[in-house]
Design a protein around this motif. Structure first.
Motif, PDB file in Angstrom:
ATOM      1  N   SER A 113       8.529 -24.079  -0.815  1.00 62.66           N
ATOM      2  CA  SER A 113       9.158 -24.491   0.441  1.00 62.66           C
ATOM      3  C   SER A 113      10.358 -23.614   0.775  1.00 62.66           C
ATOM      4  CB  SER A 113       9.597 -25.953   0.363  1.00 62.66           C
ATOM      5  OG  SER A 113       8.476 -26.775   0.173  1.00 62.66           O
ATOM      6  N   ARG A 114      11.126 -23.279  -0.236  1.00 63.62           N
ATOM      7  CA  ARG A 114      12.319 -22.443  -0.019  1.00 63.62           C
ATOM      8  C   ARG A 114      11.932 -21.043   0.461  1.00 63.62           C
ATOM      9  NH1 ARG A 114      17.854 -22.888  -3.185  1.00 63.62           N
ATOM     10  NH2 ARG A 114      18.783 -20.912  -2.562  1.00 63.62           N
ATOM     11  N   LEU A 115      10.885 -20.475  -0.131  1.00 62.58           N
ATOM     12  CA  LEU A 115      10.435 -19.147   0.284  1.00 62.58           C
ATOM     13  C   LEU A 115       9.816 -19.182   1.681  1.00 62.58           C
ATOM     14  CD1 LEU A 115       9.021 -17.810  -3.091  1.00 62.58           C
ATOM     15  CD2 LEU A 115      11.151 -17.136  -1.945  1.00 62.58           C
ATOM     16  N   LYS A 116       9.062 -20.229   1.991  1.00 61.73           N
ATOM     17  CA  LYS A 116       8.505 -20.391   3.340  1.00 61.73           C
ATOM     18  C   LYS A 116       9.628 -20.462   4.369  1.00 61.73           C
ATOM     19  CE  LYS A 116       4.004 -20.800   3.990  1.00 61.73           C
ATOM     20  NZ  LYS A 116       3.267 -19.772   4.720  1.00 61.73           N
ATOM     21  N   ALA A 117      10.658 -21.260   4.063  1.00 62.24           N
ATOM     22  CA  ALA A 117      11.787 -21.416   4.977  1.00 62.24           C
ATOM     23  C   ALA A 117      12.536 -20.101   5.185  1.00 62.24           C
ATOM     24  CB  ALA A 117      12.738 -22.494   4.467  1.00 62.24           C
ATOM     25  N   ALA A 118      12.470 -19.204   4.198  1.00 61.51           N
ATOM     26  CA  ALA A 118      13.112 -17.886   4.308  1.00 61.51           C
ATOM     27  C   ALA A 118      12.247 -16.900   5.090  1.00 61.51           C
ATOM     28  CB  ALA A 118      13.412 -17.336   2.914  1.00 61.51           C
ATOM     29  N   GLY A 119      11.084 -17.361   5.555  1.00 56.58           N
ATOM     30  CA  GLY A 119      10.227 -16.514   6.368  1.00 56.58           C
ATOM     31  C   GLY A 119       9.195 -15.700   5.611  1.00 56.58           C
ATOM     32  N   LEU A 120       9.061 -15.947   4.333  1.00 58.28           N
ATOM     33  CA  LEU A 120       8.091 -15.207   3.522  1.00 58.28           C
ATOM     34  C   LEU A 120       6.696 -15.797   3.738  1.00 58.28           C
ATOM     35  CD1 LEU A 120       8.120 -12.918   1.370  1.00 58.28           C
ATOM     36  CD2 LEU A 120       8.187 -14.705  -0.354  1.00 58.28           C
ATOM     37  N   PRO A 121       5.674 -14.967   3.989  1.00 64.02           N
ATOM     38  CA  PRO A 121       4.320 -15.499   4.170  1.00 64.02           C
ATOM     39  C   PRO A 121       3.657 -15.839   2.833  1.00 64.02           C
ATOM     40  CG  PRO A 121       4.278 -13.120   4.432  1.00 64.02           C
ATOM     41  CD  PRO A 121       5.730 -13.520   4.225  1.00 64.02           C
ATOM     42  N   VAL A 122       4.323 -16.702   2.077  1.00 61.65           N
ATOM     43  CA  VAL A 122       3.864 -17.069   0.734  1.00 61.65           C
ATOM     44  C   VAL A 122       2.624 -17.959   0.843  1.00 61.65           C
ATOM     45  CG1 VAL A 122       5.490 -19.005   0.578  1.00 61.65           C
ATOM     46  CG2 VAL A 122       4.589 -18.014  -1.494  1.00 61.65           C
ATOM     47  N   SER A 123       1.622 -17.637   0.029  1.00 65.66           N
ATOM     48  CA  SER A 123       0.402 -18.444   0.027  1.00 65.66           C
ATOM     49  C   SER A 123       0.197 -19.159  -1.296  1.00 65.66           C
ATOM     50  CB  SER A 123      -0.822 -17.575   0.328  1.00 65.66           C
ATOM     51  OG  SER A 123      -0.966 -16.557  -0.644  1.00 65.66           O
ATOM     52  N   GLY A 124       0.967 -18.777  -2.310  1.00 69.56           N
ATOM     53  CA  GLY A 124       0.849 -19.438  -3.595  1.00 69.56           C
ATOM     54  C   GLY A 124       1.958 -19.049  -4.535  1.00 69.56           C
ATOM     55  N   ILE A 125       2.258 -19.983  -5.428  1.00 70.25           N
ATOM     56  CA  ILE A 125       3.269 -19.744  -6.464  1.00 70.25           C
ATOM     57  C   ILE A 125       2.745 -20.347  -7.755  1.00 70.25           C
ATOM     58  CG2 ILE A 125       5.577 -20.337  -7.281  1.00 70.25           C
ATOM     59  CD1 ILE A 125       6.603 -20.238  -4.562  1.00 70.25           C
ATOM     60  N   LYS A 126       2.983 -19.633  -8.834  1.00 65.35           N
ATOM     61  CA  LYS A 126       2.666 -20.135 -10.170  1.00 65.35           C
ATOM     62  C   LYS A 126       3.934 -20.008 -10.998  1.00 65.35           C
ATOM     63  CE  LYS A 126      -1.414 -19.213 -11.895  1.00 65.35           C
ATOM     64  NZ  LYS A 126      -2.573 -18.591 -12.594  1.00 65.35           N
ATOM     65  N   LEU A 127       4.368 -21.110 -11.591  1.00 65.71           N
ATOM     66  CA  LEU A 127       5.570 -21.138 -12.412  1.00 65.71           C
ATOM     67  C   LEU A 127       5.178 -21.451 -13.845  1.00 65.71           C
ATOM     68  CD1 LEU A 127       8.704 -21.006 -12.512  1.00 65.71           C
ATOM     69  CD2 LEU A 127       8.684 -23.494 -12.137  1.00 65.71           C
ATOM     70  N   TRP A 128       5.369 -20.477 -14.720  1.00 59.52           N
ATOM     71  CA  TRP A 128       5.082 -20.628 -16.148  1.00 59.52           C
ATOM     72  C   TRP A 128       6.344 -21.116 -16.839  1.00 59.52           C
ATOM     73  CZ3 TRP A 128       0.285 -19.728 -18.241  1.00 59.52           C
ATOM     74  CH2 TRP A 128      -0.636 -19.085 -17.412  1.00 59.52           C
ATOM     75  N   GLU A 129       6.249 -22.278 -17.478  1.00 64.17           N
ATOM     76  CA  GLU A 129       7.372 -22.845 -18.230  1.00 64.17           C
ATOM     77  C   GLU A 129       7.374 -22.325 -19.665  1.00 64.17           C
ATOM     78  OE1 GLU A 129       9.066 -27.085 -17.384  1.00 64.17           O
ATOM     79  OE2 GLU A 129       7.673 -27.212 -19.071  1.00 64.17           O
ATOM     80  N   THR A 130       6.193 -22.111 -20.194  1.00 62.27           N
ATOM     81  CA  THR A 130       6.000 -21.515 -21.512  1.00 62.27           C
ATOM     82  C   THR A 130       4.862 -20.507 -21.358  1.00 62.27           C
ATOM     83  OG1 THR A 130       4.273 -23.013 -22.311  1.00 62.27           O
ATOM     84  CG2 THR A 130       6.573 -23.747 -22.603  1.00 62.27           C
ATOM     85  N   PRO A 131       4.584 -19.700 -22.380  1.00 59.38           N
ATOM     86  CA  PRO A 131       3.470 -18.751 -22.255  1.00 59.38           C
ATOM     87  C   PRO A 131       2.104 -19.411 -22.055  1.00 59.38           C
ATOM     88  CG  PRO A 131       4.944 -18.069 -24.014  1.00 59.38           C
ATOM     89  CD  PRO A 131       5.398 -19.441 -23.583  1.00 59.38           C
ATOM     90  N   THR A 132       1.998 -20.709 -22.335  1.00 60.45           N
ATOM     91  CA  THR A 132       0.696 -21.373 -22.214  1.00 60.45           C
ATOM     92  C   THR A 132       0.678 -22.541 -21.220  1.00 60.45           C
ATOM     93  OG1 THR A 132       1.188 -22.863 -24.069  1.00 60.45           O
ATOM     94  CG2 THR A 132       0.082 -20.771 -24.601  1.00 60.45           C
ATOM     95  N   SER A 133       1.783 -22.770 -20.492  1.00 59.26           N
ATOM     96  CA  SER A 133       1.864 -23.932 -19.593  1.00 59.26           C
ATOM     97  C   SER A 133       2.468 -23.536 -18.252  1.00 59.26           C
ATOM     98  CB  SER A 133       2.733 -25.024 -20.215  1.00 59.26           C
ATOM     99  OG  SER A 133       2.228 -25.398 -21.477  1.00 59.26           O
ATOM    100  N   CYS A 134       1.733 -23.841 -17.184  1.00 63.89           N
ATOM    101  CA  CYS A 134       2.250 -23.494 -15.858  1.00 63.89           C
ATOM    102  C   CYS A 134       1.859 -24.553 -14.837  1.00 63.89           C
ATOM    103  CB  CYS A 134       1.735 -22.131 -15.406  1.00 63.89           C
ATOM    104  SG  CYS A 134      -0.007 -22.074 -14.987  1.00 63.89           S
ATOM    105  N   ALA A 135       2.563 -24.528 -13.712  1.00 63.83           N
ATOM    106  CA  ALA A 135       2.229 -25.334 -12.542  1.00 63.83           C
ATOM    107  C   ALA A 135       1.980 -24.357 -11.403  1.00 63.83           C
ATOM    108  CB  ALA A 135       3.369 -26.279 -12.192  1.00 63.83           C
ATOM    109  N   GLU A 136       1.036 -24.708 -10.554  1.00 65.08           N
ATOM    110  CA  GLU A 136       0.648 -23.798  -9.476  1.00 65.08           C
ATOM    111  C   GLU A 136       0.561 -24.557  -8.160  1.00 65.08           C
ATOM    112  OE1 GLU A 136      -2.876 -20.509  -8.657  1.00 65.08           O
ATOM    113  OE2 GLU A 136      -3.058 -21.888 -10.329  1.00 65.08           O
ATOM    114  N   PHE A 137       1.031 -23.915  -7.097  1.00 62.82           N
ATOM    115  CA  PHE A 137       0.913 -24.481  -5.766  1.00 62.82           C
ATOM    116  C   PHE A 137       0.348 -23.403  -4.849  1.00 62.82           C
ATOM    117  CE2 PHE A 137       2.309 -25.469  -1.488  1.00 62.82           C
ATOM    118  CZ  PHE A 137       1.955 -26.808  -1.382  1.00 62.82           C
TER     119      PHE A 137
END
Length: 141
Positions: A113-137
């Motif tokens: 949401s923050r990147l969208k609000a900054a005008g970036l044409p973001v279509s997806g984000i993946k956040l890795w918390e550890t080398p084997t665990s991530c959340a994706e939007f």
């Protein structure tokens, strides 16, 4: 067309009330993958690009990396986490207040949401918390 750039940053957080180890204050070296989608630029210095990787880096660093890196990320609606943040702030230490619980899932939506609000044409984000665990939007989810 899509392009992706990968970033890393270090932060600490806790999940107050969690039933496992994450209830304790701890840190992560996060890996953030940011994907932008758009048509190719036609003409000029950026001809044939979706976006200049340098421009993407500038926006992500300003909106995400700089505020989050080496900060205690906390849920401002949680009394215990807010008290820890206040103590750290009294020692001139960096904190990052969010209005959500600081799970990887919540943070990835917040970052999107923050990147969208900054005008970036973001279509997806993946956040890795550890080398084997991530959340994706993604916008298609």
């Amino acid at each position: 067309m899509k392009i992706t750039k990968i970033f890393t940053f270090d932060s600490s957080h806790m999940l107050d009330g969690h039933d496992g180890k994450c209830k304790n204050l701890h840190g992560h070296t996060y890996k953030l993958e940011v994907t932008v989608s758009d048509g190719l630029i036609s003409g000029g210095a950026k001809d044939g690009m979706v976006m200049d990787f340098s421009d993407l880096k500038t926006i992500v660093k300003q909106e995400i990396i700089e505020p989050f890196d080496h900060a205690f990320i906390y849920h401002g609606g949680n009394e215990r986490e807010s008290k820890i943040a206040a103590l750290l702030e009294s020692w001139q230490m960096k904190t990052m207040r969010l209005d959500i619980r600081t799970t990887a899932e919540n943070m990835v939506v917040y970052m999107y949401s923050r990147l969208k609000a900054a005008g970036l044409p973001v279509s997806g984000i993946k956040l890795w918390e550890t080398p084997t665990s991530c959340a994706e939007f993604e916008t298609s989810l």
